[in-house]
Design an enzyme around this catalytic site. Sequence first.
Site, PDB file in Angstrom:
ATOM      1  N   ALA A  94      41.217  40.075  48.756  1.00 58.28           N
ATOM      2  CA  ALA A  94      41.009  41.511  48.610  1.00 58.28           C
ATOM      3  C   ALA A  94      41.309  42.289  49.884  1.00 58.28           C
ATOM      4  O   ALA A  94      41.554  43.495  49.838  1.00 58.28           O
ATOM      5  CB  ALA A  94      39.565  41.785  48.175  1.00 58.28           C
ATOM      6  N   LYS A  95      41.249  41.609  51.035  1.00 59.69           N
ATOM      7  CA  LYS A  95      41.555  42.215  52.338  1.00 59.69           C
ATOM      8  C   LYS A  95      40.749  43.497  52.562  1.00 59.69           C
ATOM      9  O   LYS A  95      41.261  44.495  53.054  1.00 59.69           O
ATOM     10  CB  LYS A  95      43.061  42.471  52.479  1.00 59.69           C
ATOM     11  N   ARG A  96      39.483  43.445  52.223  1.00 61.19           N
ATOM     12  CA  ARG A  96      38.623  44.614  52.302  1.00 61.19           C
ATOM     13  C   ARG A  96      38.002  44.765  53.691  1.00 61.19           C
ATOM     14  O   ARG A  96      37.866  43.808  54.444  1.00 61.19           O
ATOM     15  CB  ARG A  96      37.494  44.518  51.270  1.00 61.19           C
TER      16      ARG A  96
END
Length: 270
Positions: A94-96
């Site tokens: 998700a690379k949040r």
Amino acid sequence: MAQAFFERLADRIQQTDSVVSVGLDSDLSRIPDHLHEKDLPRWAFNRRIIDATHEHAACYKPNAAFYEDTDGWRALRETIAYAHGKDVPVLLDAKRADIGNTTRQYAKLLDEVDAITVNPYMGRDSLQPFLDRAEKGVFILCRTSNPGGEDLQDLELDSGERVYERVAALADLWNRNDNVGLVVGATAPDELESIREQVPDLPFLVPGIGAQGGDAEAAVEFGLADGVGLVNSSRGIIFAGEDNGEEFARGAGDAARRLKKRLNQYRDSQ
């Protein structure tokens, strides 16, 4: 208390004799036509892929980008539950990260999955709600597999470090709960080696194997910490049988098995 992610991953790697992460980048435009008749085509596709690959999979890695619509989130939840039913952990790519309330909200995604990828650009406070989830895995982007990664990650700081080297050093400091790993691409084998020397104890998630043509030997040699880590292939596995109509999943299973065998040649030589 729930088993910590990297302990569970170590058990799964031993059980399957595999460090393969299967990336579930289930692009609707590439899913076989006959599945579009289903209520949730991505879920129907993923279920068949999981059935065909789970014996070779240390982990499944759905990329959130392919599920960010109403039916997509439903499909993702079904996929996660099904993978868990096969006793395979799920890492959400998700690379949040964000600030304050926003990043705390993002961290709630860890209620659903076992691990997540995060972006360190905004610093420690943006990652703290993820890091605080001691039983969950947190993979911090460090040296990514895309060509443009060098635009920022290779820049030299006043200290003489590259940006990606500073990220690795910070990740090591932030690993108070033994739940931190790094994302380091197989397309940058020299950086893989140097980062491993810098942080010998952090497991890596190594993308870039398969469609991106990354270095499988370097991925195994430098990606694993005490035997624990993940080497990911997404399109190279899940769409390996896309020309086979209703038999598409067989090609995915064969591709996962071949990658497992290829990687194990290098694991066995270590």
